[in-house]
Design a protein around this motif. Structure first.
Motif, mmCIF file in Angstrom:
data_model
loop_
_atom_site.group_PDB
_atom_site.id
_atom_site.type_symbol
_atom_site.label_atom_id
_atom_site.label_comp_id
_atom_site.label_asym_id
_atom_site.label_seq_id
_atom_site.Cartn_x
_atom_site.Cartn_y
_atom_site.Cartn_z
ATOM 1 N N GLY A 80 0.820 -1.211 0.000
ATOM 2 C CA GLY A 80 0.000 0.000 0.000
ATOM 3 C C GLY A 80 0.849 1.254 0.000
ATOM 4 O O GLY A 80 0.572 2.213 -0.729
ATOM 5 N N MET A 81 1.912 1.251 0.806
ATOM 6 C CA MET A 81 2.793 2.409 0.859
ATOM 7 C C MET A 81 3.593 2.552 -0.432
ATOM 8 O O MET A 81 3.819 3.657 -0.918
ATOM 9 C CB MET A 81 3.734 2.285 2.060
ATOM 10 N N THR A 131 6.991 6.466 2.737
ATOM 11 C CA THR A 131 7.971 5.881 3.648
ATOM 12 C C THR A 131 7.584 6.247 5.067
ATOM 13 O O THR A 131 7.159 7.381 5.317
ATOM 14 C CB THR A 131 9.384 6.403 3.334
ATOM 15 N N GLY A 132 7.707 5.293 5.993
ATOM 16 C CA GLY A 132 7.366 5.600 7.373
ATOM 17 C C GLY A 132 7.386 4.378 8.254
ATOM 18 O O GLY A 132 7.714 3.268 7.817
ATOM 19 N N VAL A 185 6.125 -4.397 18.046
ATOM 20 C CA VAL A 185 7.174 -4.423 17.034
ATOM 21 C C VAL A 185 7.061 -3.169 16.172
ATOM 22 O O VAL A 185 5.986 -2.850 15.672
ATOM 23 C CB VAL A 185 7.062 -5.674 16.142
ATOM 24 N N THR A 186 8.173 -2.462 16.001
ATOM 25 C CA THR A 186 8.216 -1.275 15.141
ATOM 26 C C THR A 186 8.975 -1.628 13.870
ATOM 27 O O THR A 186 10.102 -2.127 13.929
ATOM 28 C CB THR A 186 8.909 -0.099 15.843
ATOM 29 N N VAL A 187 8.348 -1.367 12.730
ATOM 30 C CA VAL A 187 8.944 -1.684 11.428
ATOM 31 C C VAL A 187 9.038 -0.403 10.605
ATOM 32 O O VAL A 187 8.055 0.335 10.486
ATOM 33 C CB VAL A 187 8.108 -2.741 10.669
ATOM 34 N N PHE A 188 10.201 -0.154 10.054
ATOM 35 C CA PHE A 188 10.405 0.989 9.157
ATOM 36 C C PHE A 188 10.286 0.493 7.721
ATOM 37 O O PHE A 188 10.998 -0.428 7.309
ATOM 38 C CB PHE A 188 11.775 1.616 9.383
ATOM 39 N N ILE A 189 9.368 1.098 6.962
ATOM 40 C CA ILE A 189 9.123 0.700 5.574
ATOM 41 C C ILE A 189 9.537 1.850 4.669
ATOM 42 O O ILE A 189 8.992 2.952 4.758
ATOM 43 C CB ILE A 189 7.645 0.338 5.349
#
Length: 268
Positions: free
Chosen positions: A65-66, A72-73, A88-92
């Motif tokens: 989707g991004m 980006t975020g 959980v933190t994920v950087f895309i």
């Protein structure tokens, strides 16, 4: 695996293939997911994993989707991909420019469509041949406002498989020529405003211009999904809904009336 992910990322960038790289930044108390784990997501395939199948699936959906919007975020999940948790933190990171939305017709409906297009992450252009109406002051949410005949502008601009074209001119001298150019392009979505009578007349004019039935089948007209909207803002929501529905192959029905997966596979 990390080395393979970076090799595939490098090749995708070199070949100008849109991809998103997901990296785990923080894991909270999760044991299965480790910081630094990576997953490379394209529209047609994936590479790498984050430590849990559910998390992989959730991140893949969000990354696509991004990627479609060039965004980006950070996103937060449970350790198994739960969307209401933040363990959980994920950087895309998307490696692609934002897609374009080109709106023809400097009317109130165009201002509302430009506003929602920008909200969805599009780089928005509003174009109209009438200098009096096509002004930045009337379209503050557009990235650019162009004064030019629509078909001439479209013929000279870059259109790719993510471009969205909304023809709101509602005037044959404008919309038929620009639709002729649009329907011969690879644009992802082409919609035109007008009544059903206007649509029927428009189709005949386009056939006379040499477009075949396969070309005409790509035209979404009257534009938008049937939400019963009346105002420019409500109409813009219906247009945005149709763009999203076409991109992700959604049914356009209430989710309460459907079964199975909520997130569809991307349009291929």
């Amino acid at each position: 695996m990390t080395e393979r992910v970076f090799e595939a990322l490098t090749e995708a960038i070199r070949s100008e293939r849109p991809v998103a790289l997901a990296t785990v930044l923080a894991t909270g108390e999760s044991g299965a997911v480790r910081a630094g784990a990576k997953r490379l997501v394209a529209f047609e395939d994936v590479l790498g994993g984050l430590g849990d199948d559910g998390l992989d699936a959730a991140v893949t959906d969000d990354a696509r989707g991004m990627l479609a919007q060039g965004q980006t975020g950070q996103r937060r999940y449970g350790s198994q991909g739960q969307r209401r948790r933040d363990d959980v933190t994920v950087f895309i990171e998307s490696f692609t420019p934002p897609p374009r939305m080109i709106v023809f017709g400097a009317i109130d409906y165009a201002a509302a469509v430009a506003r929602i297009g920008r909200f969805l992450g599009y780089r928005v252009t509003v174009c109209d041949a009438r200098k009096l109406f096509a002004t930045p002051a009337r379209f503050p949410d557009a990235d650019e406002v162009v004064v030019q005949w629509p078909h001439r502008y479209l013929a000279d601009t870059n259109i790719d498989e993510r471009t969205v074209i909304c023809v709101l001119t509602h005037d044959p001298k404008f919309d038929v020529p620009v639709l002729e150019v649009a329907l011969r392009s690879p644009a992802a979505y082409i919609g035109a405003m007008g009544s059903r009578r206007t649509h029927a007349d428009r189709l005949e004019r386009l056939r006379e211009a040499g477009l075949d039935e396969a070309d005409l089948a790509r035209l979404r007209s009257p534009i938008g999904l049937d939400l019963g909207g009346r105002t420019p803002e409500e109409t813009a929501v219906s247009v945005a809904a149709e763009i999203i529905q076409q991109r992700w192959h959604g049914s356009g029905q209430p989710l309460s009336a459907t079964s199975g997966r909520i997130h569809h596979e991307p349009a291929g």
